[in-house]
Design a protein around this motif. Structure first.
Motif, PDB file in Angstrom:
ATOM      1  N   UNK A  15       0.826  -1.213   0.000  1.00 60.67           N
ATOM      2  CA  UNK A  15       0.000   0.000   0.000  1.00 60.67           C
ATOM      3  C   UNK A  15       0.860   1.263   0.000  1.00 60.67           C
ATOM      4  N   UNK A  16       2.114   1.133   0.454  1.00 55.68           N
ATOM      5  CA  UNK A  16       2.996   2.303   0.526  1.00 55.68           C
ATOM      6  C   UNK A  16       3.256   2.755   1.951  1.00 55.68           C
ATOM      7  N   UNK A  17       3.018   1.885   2.921  1.00 55.49           N
ATOM      8  CA  UNK A  17       3.213   2.238   4.343  1.00 55.49           C
ATOM      9  C   UNK A  17       4.649   2.655   4.631  1.00 55.49           C
ATOM     10  N   UNK A  18       5.598   1.816   4.190  1.00 55.58           N
ATOM     11  CA  UNK A  18       7.006   2.108   4.501  1.00 55.58           C
ATOM     12  C   UNK A  18       7.448   3.392   3.792  1.00 55.58           C
ATOM     13  N   UNK A  19       6.982   3.566   2.536  1.00 55.17           N
ATOM     14  CA  UNK A  19       7.326   4.770   1.774  1.00 55.17           C
ATOM     15  C   UNK A  19       6.816   6.014   2.495  1.00 55.17           C
ATOM     16  N   UNK A  20       5.549   5.975   2.923  1.00 46.71           N
ATOM     17  CA  UNK A  20       4.950   7.175   3.538  1.00 46.71           C
ATOM     18  C   UNK A  20       5.439   7.397   4.970  1.00 46.71           C
ATOM     19  N   UNK A  21       5.684   6.326   5.689  1.00 45.93           N
ATOM     20  CA  UNK A  21       6.198   6.484   7.060  1.00 45.93           C
ATOM     21  C   UNK A  21       7.549   7.206   7.004  1.00 45.93           C
ATOM     22  N   UNK A  22       8.382   6.795   6.036  1.00 45.67           N
ATOM     23  CA  UNK A  22       9.702   7.425   5.907  1.00 45.67           C
ATOM     24  C   UNK A  22       9.582   8.882   5.457  1.00 45.67           C
ATOM     25  N   UNK A  23       8.696   9.137   4.492  1.00 40.67           N
ATOM     26  CA  UNK A  23       8.505  10.524   4.021  1.00 40.67           C
ATOM     27  C   UNK A  23       8.069  11.424   5.178  1.00 40.67           C
ATOM     28  N   UNK A  38      10.130   3.881  13.378  1.00 39.93           N
ATOM     29  CA  UNK A  38      10.390   2.476  13.681  1.00 39.93           C
ATOM     30  C   UNK A  38       9.382   1.601  12.943  1.00 39.93           C
ATOM     31  N   UNK A  39       9.539   0.284  13.086  1.00 45.40           N
ATOM     32  CA  UNK A  39       8.657  -0.607  12.335  1.00 45.40           C
ATOM     33  C   UNK A  39       8.347  -1.862  13.119  1.00 45.40           C
ATOM     34  N   UNK A  40       7.265  -2.508  12.672  1.00 47.04           N
ATOM     35  CA  UNK A  40       6.853  -3.778  13.267  1.00 47.04           C
ATOM     36  C   UNK A  40       6.752  -4.842  12.196  1.00 47.04           C
ATOM     37  N   UNK A  95       5.425   4.853  13.415  1.00 45.15           N
ATOM     38  CA  UNK A  95       5.632   3.397  13.386  1.00 45.15           C
ATOM     39  C   UNK A  95       4.938   2.780  12.172  1.00 45.15           C
ATOM     40  N   UNK A  96       5.722   1.999  11.420  1.00 45.32           N
ATOM     41  CA  UNK A  96       5.265   1.313  10.215  1.00 45.32           C
ATOM     42  C   UNK A  96       4.641  -0.016  10.662  1.00 45.32           C
ATOM     43  N   UNK A  97       3.319  -0.036  10.779  1.00 45.57           N
ATOM     44  CA  UNK A  97       2.490  -1.112  11.336  1.00 45.57           C
ATOM     45  C   UNK A  97       2.559  -1.124  12.869  1.00 45.57           C
TER      46      UNK A  97
END
Ligand code: ATP
Ligand code: MG
Length: 226
Positions: A15-23, A38-40, A95-97
């Motif tokens: 969906x783009x979670x990691x892309x948008x979390x970083x942006x 951070x991420x899960x 947080x990514x997830x």
């Protein structure tokens, strides 16, 4: 005690979670806010080791209960080692997830009892919930296709392909139940969620997310850019 602001990104594969979390993280940082990304599962030394066990394509024998407890163990470590301490300093955590993924994937996807998952999640998080959760909504097949294309695009180059793991490899019906699960979670707590159309461009999505975060920070918290 100061109170920080806790933002999570949820949604199906690709969906783009990691892309948008970083942006969002980079934008907040440039604007001078105290922020961590951070991420899960993962985000801590122990959590990243647990992540390796969870996503390994060879681990086909993993029992659903094992899967739930491993996600929860990684989450417990992340909350106690990183998220809570940082919120206590008054910072912003991106947080990514987070726990909603457990309800969507293990609850709606695998059919585990939601109340049971709630109890386990409460133990892992000590009841910590996000202040704001972005649901990047996308057609399941479009999301999976993005990941396939991403993998092919970087073949032979030095880039990192989007990860293809044990959980991605489940069938389409499972991913559809997960997506419907996210819709149900939004219905249960509409005030916490912000639903966005994830089929828009990366830049358009990032701009909407930025505007929303700025307006929520102005309303909810005393956090200011330094
Ligand atoms: N808005 C967008 N439009 C088109 N492609 C996108 C968009 N956002 C991300 N992508 C691409 O889609 C792929 C998946 O993006 P990303 O890894 O951010 O998704 P994700 O939701 O974190 O996936 P996962 O479920 O694997 O964690 C990447 O190749 C990325 O470059
Ligand atoms: Mg990701």
């Amino acid at each position: 005690m100061k109170r920080g602001f806790f933002i999570t990104f949820e949604g199906p594969e690709g969906a783009g979670k990691s892309t948008q979390a970083r942006r969002l993280y980079e934008h907040l940082q440039v604007a001078g806010y105290p922020v961590i990304l951070t991420r899960e599962p993962g985000g801590t030394r122990i959590g990243e080791l647990i992540r390796r066990i969870l996503i390994d394509l060879r681990h086909t024998e993993m029992a659903p209960t094992t899967e739930i407890l491993l996600f929860s163990a990684a989450r417990a470590q992340l909350v106690s080692e990183l998220i809570r301490p940082y919120l206590t300093t008054g910072g912003i955590v991106v947080c990514d997830r987070y726990a909603d993924s457990t309800f969507a994937y293990q609850g709606y996807g695998l059919g585990r009892d939601i109340d049971e998952l709630r109890a386990i999640t409460n133990i892992a998080t000590g009841g910590l919930k996000p202040d704001l959760t972005f649901y990047l909504r996308i057609d399941v097949e479009v999301g999976l296709q993005r990941k396939r294309v991403g993998r092919e695009r970087v073949e032979g180059s030095s880039g990192h392909p989007p990860e293809w793991n044990r959980l991605d490899a489940r069938d389409l019906a499972y991913h559809r139940r997960v997506a419907e699960g996210f819709n149900e979670l939004v219905r249960q707590e509409p005030e916490r969620w912000c639903v966005l159309d994830a089929e828009q461009s990366v830049d358009d999505l990032a701009e909407q997310i930025w505007q929303l975060v700025m307006s929520r920070l102005a309303q909810d918290t005393p956090i200011a850019a330094q």
